[in-house]
Design an enzyme around this catalytic site. Sequence first.
Site, PDB file in Angstrom:
ATOM      1  N   LYS A  71       0.796  -1.236   0.000  1.00  0.00           N
ATOM      2  CA  LYS A  71       0.000   0.000   0.000  1.00  0.00           C
ATOM      3  C   LYS A  71       0.831   1.291   0.000  1.00  0.00           C
ATOM      4  O   LYS A  71       0.510   2.243   0.716  1.00  0.00           O
ATOM      5  CB  LYS A  71      -0.943   0.017   1.209  1.00  0.00           C
ATOM      6  CG  LYS A  71      -1.962  -1.102   1.210  1.00  0.00           C
ATOM      7  CD  LYS A  71      -2.841  -1.071   2.426  1.00  0.00           C
ATOM      8  CE  LYS A  71      -2.114  -1.498   3.674  1.00  0.00           C
ATOM      9  NZ  LYS A  71      -3.001  -1.754   4.820  1.00  0.00           N
ATOM     10  N   ASP A  86      -5.405  -5.432  10.614  1.00  0.00           N
ATOM     11  CA  ASP A  86      -6.721  -4.760  10.666  1.00  0.00           C
ATOM     12  C   ASP A  86      -7.877  -5.738  10.448  1.00  0.00           C
ATOM     13  O   ASP A  86      -8.978  -5.547  10.984  1.00  0.00           O
ATOM     14  CB  ASP A  86      -6.807  -3.579   9.678  1.00  0.00           C
ATOM     15  CG  ASP A  86      -6.369  -3.914   8.259  1.00  0.00           C
ATOM     16  OD1 ASP A  86      -5.932  -5.053   8.017  1.00  0.00           O
ATOM     17  OD2 ASP A  86      -6.457  -3.023   7.389  1.00  0.00           O
TER      18      ASP A  86
HETATM   19  C1  GLC Z   1      -2.753  -4.933   2.637  1.00  0.00           C
HETATM   20  C2  GLC Z   1      -1.945  -5.487   3.796  1.00  0.00           C
HETATM   21  C3  GLC Z   1      -2.818  -6.291   4.737  1.00  0.00           C
HETATM   22  C4  GLC Z   1      -4.021  -5.475   5.166  1.00  0.00           C
HETATM   23  C5  GLC Z   1      -4.757  -4.969   3.945  1.00  0.00           C
HETATM   24  C6  GLC Z   1      -5.955  -4.098   4.313  1.00  0.00           C
HETATM   25  O1  GLC Z   1      -3.190  -5.987   1.857  1.00  0.00           O
HETATM   26  O2  GLC Z   1      -0.881  -6.277   3.299  1.00  0.00           O
HETATM   27  O3  GLC Z   1      -2.075  -6.695   5.863  1.00  0.00           O
HETATM   28  O4  GLC Z   1      -4.853  -6.251   5.969  1.00  0.00           O
HETATM   29  O5  GLC Z   1      -3.893  -4.218   3.130  1.00  0.00           O
HETATM   30  O6  GLC Z   1      -5.574  -2.962   5.003  1.00  0.00           O
END
Ligand code: GLC
Length: 472
Positions: A175, A211
């Site tokens: 991200k 999360d």
């Molecule tokens: C990305 C991260 C993951 C998280 C997701 C949503 O995929 O790698 O850990 O849960 O974003 O935020």
Amino acid sequence: MATERECLCAKNTPKPLPTVEPADQKVKEALKNLMLDDDVLKRIMTKFRQDVEAGLKKATQPTSAVKCYVTYVQDLPTGSEKGRYLALDLGGTNFRVLLIELCETHFEMKSRIFAIPKAEMVGPGDKMFDHIAECLATFLKQEHLDTEPISLGFTFSFPCQQVGLTKGILIRWTKGFQCSGVEGNDVVQLLREAIARRGDIKLNVTAILNDTTGTLMSCAWRNRNCKIGLIIGTGTNACYVEKQQNAEFFDEPDKGSGNVIINTEWGAFGDDGGIDFCVTDYDREIDKNSINPGKQLFEKMISGMYMGELARLIILKFTKDGLLFGGKSSPLLEEREKFETKFVSDIEGDLQGVYTKQKPILQKLGLGHATDADMMNIRFICEVVSRRAAGLVSATLAALLNKMGEPHVTIGVDGSVYRFHPYFHGLMMHKISELVDPGRKFDLMLSEDGSGRGAALVAAVAAAKDEAVVTN
Ligand code: GLC
């Protein structure tokens, strides 16, 4: 404040889905490879299930695109957790510090959002952790909590290999983050060191979680059927309740419920070429221009960080091909990331045949010369992009539901795409129902501040366990 149950009911009566058509059939024809039929979605389900099974096993995890990390969160909350906890939520361009008071029947929460400057997202890791520790200190001082030790649940929403509840090795950034010196290291340790460098606050980091886990915990606090946590926001990912005996990496003695929460990290699904049959040239372009090429393919086809850009690439190509705007583009349309994901939600939020929200967006992009036919086509493009995202997520969810084999599972959901897109919930309800094995019931429950309260709950469950150990 509405409870999750109220939100659930409101959300479970989705708006009827619009049946949109483009003004020009050539537009529809050109979007064919983005319109996934159920046969394609079923292929995705089969492949995803195989990858999940592979991710759970020691021999096959290294080559599986879906890693299925164990979280060491074994116990869902009982609903009777009490006390005051701090939560830190890091996973996007902002991070939040929350103070949560859990009472028997309700909870109270104070929170503050701090920005992470773009330079820090890609700079040295210790600088970013120093910045976080500084914000924590500011918050604690403001709340006059800087003198007594307090437990902290750390929501860190990136792929981590956990080695217990308080140790998480970052496997790789996702991200848009790329801080040096963090990958391969324990992020709890990095946070503790940053706190120690300051020496002015007392914090006990009692848990690290994703999360998705926070969302699951938060929804499970009220709803005992909740066994999947899902995020469709900047990124996308899901966790689910698995039997400890199926999770080979779970190496603690079998305890409690016999279950463990698995963080699938499904954003990386397809990184091994496994879903190339539905990846388009637009997806490849997004991937090529990203900070992490070749990684998080599935996420790039779905989540909020990329959805607007995907729509822009299509609109730009169609303009160049003479299908839109009389072939006349604009400098802003040519610029990367200028078409925000929010625009997709807004454009689809217009009543059919009306362009109240779309017009100012196009104007802002220098496309004031759009005709009604163009706007109808643009809406259709947005619909195709968001329907594909909802279809992909529904396929992997249906595969999880089938694997779990439970009669009724509630899916706790959070994230900006799910929250703000006018039809995402309805699209998912519809598609999952079509794909899931007959007889399995499910619902989608909007989480109220999933990550934050979930982190406090994990910290609370961990603290309760420690107390039980001490008193036994
Ligand atoms: C990305 C991260 C993951 C998280 C997701 C949503 O995929 O790698 O850990 O849960 O974003 O935020």
